[in-house]
Every structure is written in C-alpha cells, then in structure tokens.
Design a protein around this motif. Structure first.
Motif, PDB file in Angstrom:
ATOM      1  N   LEU A  48       0.845  -1.184   0.000  1.00 35.80           N
ATOM      2  CA  LEU A  48       0.000   0.000   0.000  1.00 35.80           C
ATOM      3  C   LEU A  48       0.887   1.243   0.000  1.00 35.80           C
ATOM      4  O   LEU A  48       1.984   1.227   0.542  1.00 35.80           O
ATOM      5  CB  LEU A  48      -0.904   0.006   1.230  1.00 35.80           C
ATOM      6  CG  LEU A  48      -1.921  -1.130   1.317  1.00 35.80           C
ATOM      7  CD1 LEU A  48      -2.592  -1.125   2.679  1.00 35.80           C
ATOM      8  CD2 LEU A  48      -2.947  -1.029   0.207  1.00 35.80           C
ATOM      9  N   GLN A  52       1.977   0.914  -4.815  1.00 37.50           N
ATOM     10  CA  GLN A  52       0.807   0.790  -5.683  1.00 37.50           C
ATOM     11  C   GLN A  52       0.594   2.040  -6.529  1.00 37.50           C
ATOM     12  O   GLN A  52       0.128   1.944  -7.660  1.00 37.50           O
ATOM     13  CB  GLN A  52      -0.427   0.451  -4.863  1.00 37.50           C
ATOM     14  CG  GLN A  52      -0.379  -0.988  -4.376  1.00 37.50           C
ATOM     15  CD  GLN A  52      -1.685  -1.450  -3.768  1.00 37.50           C
ATOM     16  OE1 GLN A  52      -2.721  -0.797  -3.904  1.00 37.50           O
ATOM     17  NE2 GLN A  52      -1.633  -2.584  -3.105  1.00 37.50           N
ATOM     18  N   GLN A  74      -0.357 -11.408   0.575  1.00 39.10           N
ATOM     19  CA  GLN A  74       0.123 -10.120   1.070  1.00 39.10           C
ATOM     20  C   GLN A  74      -1.048  -9.220   1.476  1.00 39.10           C
ATOM     21  O   GLN A  74      -0.943  -8.444   2.411  1.00 39.10           O
ATOM     22  CB  GLN A  74       0.959  -9.436  -0.015  1.00 39.10           C
ATOM     23  CG  GLN A  74       1.375  -8.017   0.289  1.00 39.10           C
ATOM     24  CD  GLN A  74       2.157  -7.342  -0.838  1.00 39.10           C
ATOM     25  OE1 GLN A  74       2.149  -7.806  -1.964  1.00 39.10           O
ATOM     26  NE2 GLN A  74       2.834  -6.269  -0.533  1.00 39.10           N
ATOM     27  N   ASP A  75      -2.157  -9.342   0.784  1.00 41.19           N
ATOM     28  CA  ASP A  75      -3.297  -8.452   0.988  1.00 41.19           C
ATOM     29  C   ASP A  75      -4.336  -8.977   1.981  1.00 41.19           C
ATOM     30  O   ASP A  75      -5.379  -8.355   2.160  1.00 41.19           O
ATOM     31  CB  ASP A  75      -3.975  -8.189  -0.354  1.00 41.19           C
ATOM     32  CG  ASP A  75      -4.542  -9.459  -0.966  1.00 41.19           C
ATOM     33  OD1 ASP A  75      -4.034 -10.563  -0.676  1.00 41.19           O
ATOM     34  OD2 ASP A  75      -5.503  -9.355  -1.754  1.00 41.19           O
ATOM     35  N   TRP A  78      -5.919  -6.479   4.457  1.00 45.49           N
ATOM     36  CA  TRP A  78      -6.286  -5.181   3.917  1.00 45.49           C
ATOM     37  C   TRP A  78      -7.803  -5.036   3.825  1.00 45.49           C
ATOM     38  O   TRP A  78      -8.547  -6.019   3.837  1.00 45.49           O
ATOM     39  CB  TRP A  78      -5.684  -4.994   2.525  1.00 45.49           C
ATOM     40  CG  TRP A  78      -4.184  -4.982   2.506  1.00 45.49           C
ATOM     41  CD1 TRP A  78      -3.332  -5.010   3.568  1.00 45.49           C
ATOM     42  CD2 TRP A  78      -3.363  -4.949   1.345  1.00 45.49           C
ATOM     43  NE1 TRP A  78      -2.035  -4.991   3.147  1.00 45.49           N
ATOM     44  CE2 TRP A  78      -2.016  -4.955   1.777  1.00 45.49           C
ATOM     45  CE3 TRP A  78      -3.617  -4.913  -0.017  1.00 45.49           C
ATOM     46  CZ2 TRP A  78      -0.948  -4.916   0.892  1.00 45.49           C
ATOM     47  CZ3 TRP A  78      -2.550  -4.873  -0.887  1.00 45.49           C
ATOM     48  CH2 TRP A  78      -1.222  -4.870  -0.435  1.00 45.49           C
ATOM     49  N   ASP A  82      -8.957  -1.932  -0.734  1.00 48.06           N
ATOM     50  CA  ASP A  82      -7.529  -2.101  -1.034  1.00 48.06           C
ATOM     51  C   ASP A  82      -7.276  -3.428  -1.748  1.00 48.06           C
ATOM     52  O   ASP A  82      -6.443  -3.495  -2.656  1.00 48.06           O
ATOM     53  CB  ASP A  82      -6.689  -2.019   0.242  1.00 48.06           C
ATOM     54  CG  ASP A  82      -6.659  -0.618   0.827  1.00 48.06           C
ATOM     55  OD1 ASP A  82      -6.906   0.355   0.080  1.00 48.06           O
ATOM     56  OD2 ASP A  82      -6.382  -0.490   2.038  1.00 48.06           O
ATOM     57  N   LYS A  83      -7.996  -4.465  -1.359  1.00 45.88           N
ATOM     58  CA  LYS A  83      -7.855  -5.762  -2.034  1.00 45.88           C
ATOM     59  C   LYS A  83      -8.293  -5.676  -3.489  1.00 45.88           C
ATOM     60  O   LYS A  83      -7.654  -6.249  -4.375  1.00 45.88           O
ATOM     61  CB  LYS A  83      -8.681  -6.828  -1.317  1.00 45.88           C
ATOM     62  CG  LYS A  83      -8.106  -7.275   0.000  1.00 45.88           C
ATOM     63  CD  LYS A  83      -9.006  -8.324   0.644  1.00 45.88           C
ATOM     64  CE  LYS A  83      -8.464  -8.751   1.994  1.00 45.88           C
ATOM     65  NZ  LYS A  83      -9.302  -9.787   2.609  1.00 45.88           N
ATOM     66  N   TYR A  86      -5.601  -3.892  -5.472  1.00 44.86           N
ATOM     67  CA  TYR A  86      -4.470  -4.823  -5.603  1.00 44.86           C
ATOM     68  C   TYR A  86      -4.740  -5.839  -6.719  1.00 44.86           C
ATOM     69  O   TYR A  86      -3.898  -6.044  -7.601  1.00 44.86           O
ATOM     70  CB  TYR A  86      -4.293  -5.518  -4.255  1.00 44.86           C
ATOM     71  CG  TYR A  86      -3.187  -6.525  -4.123  1.00 44.86           C
ATOM     72  CD1 TYR A  86      -1.867  -6.129  -3.983  1.00 44.86           C
ATOM     73  CD2 TYR A  86      -3.471  -7.890  -4.073  1.00 44.86           C
ATOM     74  CE1 TYR A  86      -0.845  -7.054  -3.804  1.00 44.86           C
ATOM     75  CE2 TYR A  86      -2.459  -8.831  -3.894  1.00 44.86           C
ATOM     76  CZ  TYR A  86      -1.156  -8.399  -3.760  1.00 44.86           C
ATOM     77  OH  TYR A  86      -0.159  -9.317  -3.581  1.00 44.86           O
TER      78      TYR A  86
END
Length: 169
Positions: A48, A52, A74-75, A78, A82-83, A86
């Motif tokens: 984040l 990104q 990694q997400d 979140w 945000d996911k 991503y």
C-alpha cells in the motif's frame, strides 16, 4: 534501450495518511518521475502507498509492470477496497513474481514475515537499472533498500523533497 525502474518508499502513514487525494498525488509524482527517468519497465513490490501508486502510474503510462509480491496473501489483512485495487493492478501486470517462492530469495517462513519484505526489496533492486525512492531518511525497510541499491552501484532518485514541497507538509 531497456531501462527498468524499481521503487522503494514509505507506506501511507508516513505520507500523510491514506485517502484518495494523497493517492492521486502519489500517482502524479510517480508518473512525472517515470517519464523523467525514461522508464521502459517498472517493478513494484505492491505494498500500500508508494508501491501501488507507482504501479498505477506505470499502467496509465502503458509501461510494462512486474509485480514483485513478497508472498501470496500479502493483501489478507487489507480492506476490501484495497484488495480490489491490488487485484486490479495484478490483473494488468506483465508478470507476477512471488519472491518468497523463487530459489534465490526463498525463506523458510510461512505467511507474513519482515524477512520476506527485505527479500522482496533485494529482488527488485537486483532486477532493475535504477531505483525511484520516496524516502524521508528515517530508519527502516526503505532506508535498507536504498543502502542495498547503493552498495550495488544502482542510481537512486529520491523524490522526497518534491513530495514535501508539493504535498504541503
């Protein structure tokens, strides 16, 4: 001539928070920097914040993007928004590299581990020509990444002063 640009930079809390206005400014700074550096390919660590924003800038400038993901999942912690961002970025990449699964950068740890972030940073520096940094000189992963790049003789463009000047801190 190929010119691969990797990034290192702070996450959102050191950049004034995480909101749409800040993200738009990060993308604009990233675009200007990529054009100045004459990037022909970009490697992003997909965190984040600056990572990104740089990825979005590359996509908008139609510069091929490699996502150097430190580990699958990694997400996981979140927000849904945000996911979604991503996943959208990952869908538009030239390639996705799960750094912890590569032979040279693998670790024995499962899930999140700070060592995986360090290995991801090593990967991006090892595979780029120059590093774009958003670094305020504080201790941490960004500083370690810059030191590693400098130890390899990789040029580093730190745009922190531009961020502060035009962000209004």
């Amino acid at each position: 001539m190929t010119k691969i640009i990797a990034r290192t930079g702070h996450r959102t809390k050191k950049l004034g928070g995480y909101n749409e206005e800040i993200f738009i400014r990060l993308v604009a700074l990233s675009k200007a920097s990529l054009l100045k550096m004459q990037a022909t390919e970009v490697i992003s660590g997909m965190a984040l914040g600056f990572d990104q924003a740089l990825a979005i800038a590359a996509i908008e400038l139609q510069i091929p993007l490699i996502a150097a993901v430190p580990f699958k999942g990694q997400d996981e912690l979140w927000s849904e928004q945000d996911k979604e961002c991503y996943e959208s970025i990952l869908f538009q990449t030239k390639a996705i590299v799960y750094v912890d699964k590569t032979r040279e950068y693998s670790t024995e740890h499962s899930g999140y581990n700070p060592q995986k972030m360090h290995k991801r940073n090593q990967y991006i520096v090892d595979h780029c020509d120059e590093v774009l940094a958003l670094y305020d000189s504080s201790d941490g992963g960004t500083g370690n990444c810059i030191k590693y790049a400098e130890s390899l003789g990789k040029p580093v463009l730190n745009v922190w002063k531009s961020w502060v000047k035009y962000r209004g801190f």
